[in-house]
Design a protein around this motif. Structure first.
Motif, PDB file in Angstrom:
ATOM      1  N   GLY A  50       7.980  -7.693  -6.524  1.00  0.00           N
ATOM      2  CA  GLY A  50       9.054  -8.206  -7.367  1.00  0.00           C
ATOM      3  C   GLY A  50       8.679  -8.176  -8.834  1.00  0.00           C
ATOM      4  O   GLY A  50       9.517  -7.890  -9.700  1.00  0.00           O
ATOM      5  N   PHE A  51       7.412  -8.486  -9.127  1.00  0.00           N
ATOM      6  CA  PHE A  51       6.952  -8.444 -10.525  1.00  0.00           C
ATOM      7  C   PHE A  51       6.921  -7.016 -11.051  1.00  0.00           C
ATOM      8  O   PHE A  51       7.387  -6.737 -12.158  1.00  0.00           O
ATOM      9  CB  PHE A  51       5.562  -9.064 -10.624  1.00  0.00           C
ATOM     10  N   LEU A  52       6.374  -6.102 -10.256  1.00  0.00           N
ATOM     11  CA  LEU A  52       6.211  -4.720 -10.713  1.00  0.00           C
ATOM     12  C   LEU A  52       7.526  -3.953 -10.738  1.00  0.00           C
ATOM     13  O   LEU A  52       7.747  -3.110 -11.610  1.00  0.00           O
ATOM     14  CB  LEU A  52       5.198  -3.994  -9.822  1.00  0.00           C
ATOM     15  N   GLN A  53       8.401  -4.237  -9.781  1.00  0.00           N
ATOM     16  CA  GLN A  53       9.640  -3.473  -9.638  1.00  0.00           C
ATOM     17  C   GLN A  53      10.873  -4.208 -10.143  1.00  0.00           C
ATOM     18  O   GLN A  53      11.932  -3.601 -10.347  1.00  0.00           O
ATOM     19  CB  GLN A  53       9.835  -3.087  -8.174  1.00  0.00           C
ATOM     20  N   GLY A  54      10.769  -5.517 -10.321  1.00  0.00           N
ATOM     21  CA  GLY A  54      11.884  -6.297 -10.825  1.00  0.00           C
ATOM     22  C   GLY A  54      13.080  -6.342  -9.908  1.00  0.00           C
ATOM     23  O   GLY A  54      14.211  -6.521 -10.366  1.00  0.00           O
ATOM     24  N   ASP A  55      12.843  -6.204  -8.601  1.00  0.00           N
ATOM     25  CA  ASP A  55      13.978  -6.104  -7.659  1.00  0.00           C
ATOM     26  C   ASP A  55      14.142  -7.317  -6.767  1.00  0.00           C
ATOM     27  O   ASP A  55      14.952  -7.305  -5.848  1.00  0.00           O
ATOM     28  CB  ASP A  55      13.805  -4.849  -6.791  1.00  0.00           C
ATOM     29  N   ARG A  56      13.364  -8.387  -7.001  1.00  0.00           N
ATOM     30  CA  ARG A  56      13.465  -9.587  -6.176  1.00  0.00           C
ATOM     31  C   ARG A  56      12.856 -10.756  -6.939  1.00  0.00           C
ATOM     32  O   ARG A  56      12.039 -10.556  -7.841  1.00  0.00           O
ATOM     33  CB  ARG A  56      12.745  -9.389  -4.838  1.00  0.00           C
ATOM     34  N   PRO A  57      13.235 -11.979  -6.585  1.00  0.00           N
ATOM     35  CA  PRO A  57      12.659 -13.147  -7.275  1.00  0.00           C
ATOM     36  C   PRO A  57      11.192 -13.322  -6.920  1.00  0.00           C
ATOM     37  O   PRO A  57      10.746 -12.911  -5.832  1.00  0.00           O
ATOM     38  CB  PRO A  57      13.500 -14.313  -6.769  1.00  0.00           C
ATOM     39  N   ILE A  58      10.435 -13.915  -7.829  1.00  0.00           N
ATOM     40  CA  ILE A  58       9.026 -14.209  -7.586  1.00  0.00           C
ATOM     41  C   ILE A  58       8.769 -15.693  -7.796  1.00  0.00           C
ATOM     42  O   ILE A  58       9.550 -16.378  -8.462  1.00  0.00           O
ATOM     43  CB  ILE A  58       8.098 -13.370  -8.488  1.00  0.00           C
ATOM     44  N   THR A  70       0.822  -1.218   0.000  1.00  0.00           N
ATOM     45  CA  THR A  70       0.000   0.000   0.000  1.00  0.00           C
ATOM     46  C   THR A  70       0.855   1.268   0.000  1.00  0.00           C
ATOM     47  O   THR A  70       0.384   2.335  -0.395  1.00  0.00           O
ATOM     48  CB  THR A  70      -0.939   0.012   1.220  1.00  0.00           C
ATOM     49  N   ALA A  71       2.123   1.154   0.416  1.00  0.00           N
ATOM     50  CA  ALA A  71       2.996   2.324   0.421  1.00  0.00           C
ATOM     51  C   ALA A  71       3.343   2.787  -0.989  1.00  0.00           C
ATOM     52  O   ALA A  71       3.681   3.960  -1.197  1.00  0.00           O
ATOM     53  CB  ALA A  71       4.278   2.008   1.194  1.00  0.00           C
ATOM     54  N   HIS A  72       3.263   1.895  -1.958  1.00  0.00           N
ATOM     55  CA  HIS A  72       3.703   2.222  -3.311  1.00  0.00           C
ATOM     56  C   HIS A  72       2.603   2.104  -4.365  1.00  0.00           C
ATOM     57  O   HIS A  72       2.762   2.616  -5.471  1.00  0.00           O
ATOM     58  CB  HIS A  72       4.869   1.309  -3.719  1.00  0.00           C
ATOM     59  N   HIS A  73       1.511   1.420  -4.032  1.00  0.00           N
ATOM     60  CA  HIS A  73       0.497   1.142  -5.046  1.00  0.00           C
ATOM     61  C   HIS A  73      -0.904   1.292  -4.459  1.00  0.00           C
ATOM     62  O   HIS A  73      -1.107   1.108  -3.255  1.00  0.00           O
ATOM     63  CB  HIS A  73       0.675  -0.275  -5.601  1.00  0.00           C
ATOM     64  N   GLU A  74      -1.842   1.584  -5.322  1.00  0.00           N
ATOM     65  CA  GLU A  74      -3.247   1.610  -4.905  1.00  0.00           C
ATOM     66  C   GLU A  74      -3.750   0.177  -4.801  1.00  0.00           C
ATOM     67  O   GLU A  74      -3.625  -0.611  -5.744  1.00  0.00           O
ATOM     68  CB  GLU A  74      -4.090   2.377  -5.921  1.00  0.00           C
TER      69      GLU A  74
END
Length: 314
Positions: free
Chosen positions: A302-310, A14-18
């Motif tokens: 991870g999917f939206l930001q590409g910064d971690r494995p999913i 919720t801090a980054h997305h609706e």
């Protein structure tokens, strides 16, 4: 978009997305999902709500379905993939609680806990408990057979080894000799495992290949003293064949958390003292519910930001 669950754990999302949450205390209905999904990039689904073609088609902007469960047979994964939509699950958070429940069902079967509990509640101090009445069996020295030696199957094996059990396992890709030695487990072909094991515990996903993995033939090959534990998916077992085997005492007992027909047990199972039942509650602990939220949110971020494995399943 998310379905109702514990409130803790969504802060990072919720801090980054609706995020569109359902009314407090309930899930969205299918109609409400259909109304809201059109402009959503992500659908956070839950294991007992079907996500079929009609809903997927309404997700004009949909890029990800993040399932709140390790199983994903509630989602038409192949159709989602055909639309370029990624599907994820939460395999890590469910490992330990599901393994705990598998062991609990096993202990209930071996020590006849559910049966004793029913009798004791009914008869009180007058319950029959002679020295040879309703004898259980020890786990020590027995052989556990694990069909589906993934994370949960391995966690069950560790628990049973602590009780002094030997472990046979079967999976599509055999472990290396080094891994087998480190884990203290022995590979066996499915038919050999079923014949040799005192306990057969199931930990496979439900796929066309694993549907009725345990049927009349397999049940007939099991020891008459054997116990079947299923915390995977109900249709991995031919339930009517299991009912018949239990009624005819061709196997000793079963501990079941999942059932073939939309998790509604066959009526006969309720009448059997050699069956311990729970209503698909393998992950039903507060800790695991919170962990599942964190894992789901990690998949989304991870999917939206590409910064971690999913944890992709397609």
């Amino acid at each position: 978009m998310a379905f109702s669950t514990v409130s803790e754990g969504f802060e990072a999302l919720t801090a980054h997305h609706e995020v569109i949450f359902p009314p407090r205390g309930r899930d969205f209905t299918q109609e409400e999902i259909a109304e809201r999904i059109g402009d959503c990039d992500v659908l956070c689904s839950v294991f007992d709500i079907p996500i079929g073609r009609d809903l997927i088609d309404k997700g004009r902007s949909l890029k990800l379905i993040a399932n709140y469960a390790v199983g994903y047979n509630n989602i038409d994964v192949a159709y989602a993939a055909s639309k370029g939509i990624v599907v994820t699950n939460t395999p890590r958070a469910v490992i330990e609680p599901t393994a705990d429940l598998a062991l609990a069902l096993l202990l209930s079967c071996t020590r006849r806990i559910a049966e004793w509990d029913r009798l004791f509640r009914h008869d009180g101090a007058n319950v029959e408990r002679g020295r040879l009445c309703r004898l259980g069996v020890n786990l020590y020295g027995k052989t556990l057979g694990v069909l589906g030696f993934g994370n949960i199957g391995a966690a069950v094996a560790r628990r049973c080894q602590a009780f002094g059990m030997d472990v046979l396992y079967n999976k599509r890709t055999r472990l290396s000799e080094v891994e087998e030695k480190a884990l203290g487990v022995t590979f066996a072909k499915k038919d050999d495992l079923i014949r040799q094991a005192d306990v057969v515990t199931l930990h496979t996903p439900l796929t066309p290949e694993t549907r009725h993995l345990i049927g009349a033939t397999e049940l007939a090959a099991m020891k008459p003293t054997a116990i079947l534990i299923n915390t995977a998916r109900g249709a991995v077992v031919d339930e009517q064949a299991l009912v018949q085997a239990l009624q005819e005492k061709r196997i000793a007992a079963a501990g079941l958390d999942v059932f073939e027909n939309n998790d509604v047990p066959s009526p006969e199972l309720f009448t059997m003292d050699n069956v311990s039942l729970t209503p698909h509650v393998g992950t039903q602990t507060y800790d695991s519910r919170v962990d599942m939220v964190h894992e789901l949110c990690d998949n989304v971020l991870g999917f939206l930001q590409g910064d971690r494995p999913i944890s992709r399943v397609n």
